[in-house]
Write an enzyme that holds these catalytic residues in place. Structure first.
Site, PDB file in Angstrom:
ATOM      1  CG  HIS A 115      -1.948  -1.111   1.164  1.00 39.29           C
ATOM      2  ND1 HIS A 115      -2.831  -1.296   0.121  1.00 39.29           N
ATOM      3  CD2 HIS A 115      -2.204  -2.130   2.030  1.00 39.29           C
ATOM      4  CE1 HIS A 115      -3.579  -2.365   0.357  1.00 39.29           C
ATOM      5  NE2 HIS A 115      -3.215  -2.900   1.510  1.00 39.29           N
ATOM      6  CD  GLU A 169      -3.694  -8.611   5.548  1.00 37.60           C
ATOM      7  OE1 GLU A 169      -3.816  -7.484   6.046  1.00 37.60           O
ATOM      8  OE2 GLU A 169      -2.998  -8.816   4.539  1.00 37.60           O
ATOM      9  CG  ASP A 191      -6.931  -5.927   4.558  1.00 36.30           C
ATOM     10  OD1 ASP A 191      -7.910  -5.544   3.902  1.00 36.30           O
ATOM     11  OD2 ASP A 191      -5.763  -5.651   4.253  1.00 36.30           O
TER      12      ASP A 191
HETATM   13  C1  3PY Z   1      -4.086  -4.078   7.659  1.00 37.50           C
HETATM   14  O1  3PY Z   1      -4.406  -3.490   8.696  1.00 37.50           O
HETATM   15  O2  3PY Z   1      -4.859  -4.746   6.973  1.00 37.50           O
HETATM   16  C2  3PY Z   1      -2.716  -3.989   7.206  1.00 37.50           C
HETATM   17  O3  3PY Z   1      -2.375  -4.608   6.234  1.00 37.50           O
HETATM   18  C3  3PY Z   1      -1.775  -3.107   7.956  1.00 37.50           C
HETATM   19  O4  3PY Z   1      -0.639  -2.832   7.265  1.00 37.50           O
HETATM   20 MG    MG Z   2      -3.909  -5.525   5.145  1.00 39.68          MG
END
Ligand code: 3PY
Ligand code: MG
Length: 259
Positions: free
Chosen positions: A45, A147, A173
């Site tokens: 990102h 995530e 995420d």
């Molecule tokens: C998230 O919070 O999904 C991340 O990938 C943090 O970098």
């Molecule tokens: Mg993420």
């Protein structure tokens, strides 16, 4: 050369990690002087590409920080290039099951442990040129991001893949995947319960658990909870925060003429 944060983790110490979204060797140099144990170039990102990653590694080279990368995806081409370019660990987004964890480990490790192709064009000149391939599998950190709900459901199978060093949780995420708002520094009991479960699952295997945080205070709390790798915000966020505070202080201090 050895991976300093690997040593720290072995000693049970926490790693405080910086995060680079800005594609500049100079801002990497400034961040690397700020006391972090490791600094991660975010190619997912962050506004980073391959050459800016190398420039950031150049920028941090004079400081005792371990250079890490978050790759854009679980793809052996970019993972191999990031390691060849000088990363000592790979944080990989969205690793959801055993096969994806195996794909990540294979991309990070040389045979016979994995399938990484030989050619450490820059990593190999870190002062140990002839022996990089001998030490790489021991020193490189392989870090799947946990995530999603799917990753939570498959956590035991993911953690049991040989070569995995630890995990890195992406709270925003993870929240999305659970039908919640995507944000950092979470307080929902369900999410904190998942963190406890992940801490226990990693600890019992001698692996570390890492977490992306938005604020220093929350990161410190998470170390006390058991996390051993914490990131605080990123370079652009920290710059914006400090700049906003400075502007506000001037306007407030000077009174009406500065409003
Ligand atoms: C998230 O919070 O999904 C991340 O990938 C943090 O970098
Ligand atoms: Mg993420």
């Amino acid at each position: 050369m050895t991976n300093r944060i690997k040593q720290r983790l072995k000693e049970g110490k926490a790693v405080v990690n910086g995060w680079l979204a800005i594609p500049s060797g100079f801002s990497a140099e400034v961040m690397a002087q700020s006391g972090w144990d490791s600094v991660t170039v975010d190619m997912q990102h962050g506004v980073q590409d391959y050459l800016s990653m190398v420039a950031c590694f150049h920028g941090m080279g004079a400081q005792p920080v371990t250079p890490l990368v978050r790759v854009p995806w679980n793809e052996p081409g970019i993972i191999g290039k990031a390691l060849d370019g000088g990363a000592w660990g790979v944080i990989c987004p969205m690793v959801n099951n055993k096969d994806e964890a195996k794909r990540l480990a294979d991309a990070c490790l040389y045979p016979p442990a994995g399938k990484r192709s030989n050619g450490p064009i820059r990593a190999g000149v870190y002062g140990v040129s002839t022996s990089y391939q001998k030490i790489a599998n021991d020193e490189v950190l392989v870090i799947p991001m946990i995530e999603t709900q799917e990753a939570i459901d498959n956590i035991d199978a993911i953690l049991d893949v040989p070569g995995i060093s630890g995990i890195y949780i992406g709270p925003s995420d993870l929240g999305f995947s659970l039908g919640m708002e995507p944000k950092l520094d979470r307080e929902e009991p369900k999410i904190l319960g998942i963190y406890e479960m992940l801490l226990a699952a990693t600890k019992k295997r001698g692996l570390f658990a890492g977490l992306h945080n938005g604020s220093a205070g929350y990161a410190a709390r998470m170390i006390k909870m058991g996390f051993r790798f914490v990131t605080v915000a990123n370079d652009s966020g920290l710059m914006a925060q400090a700049a906003r505070a400075a502007v506000n202080e001037v306007r407030k201090g000077a009174g009406a003429v500065a409003q």
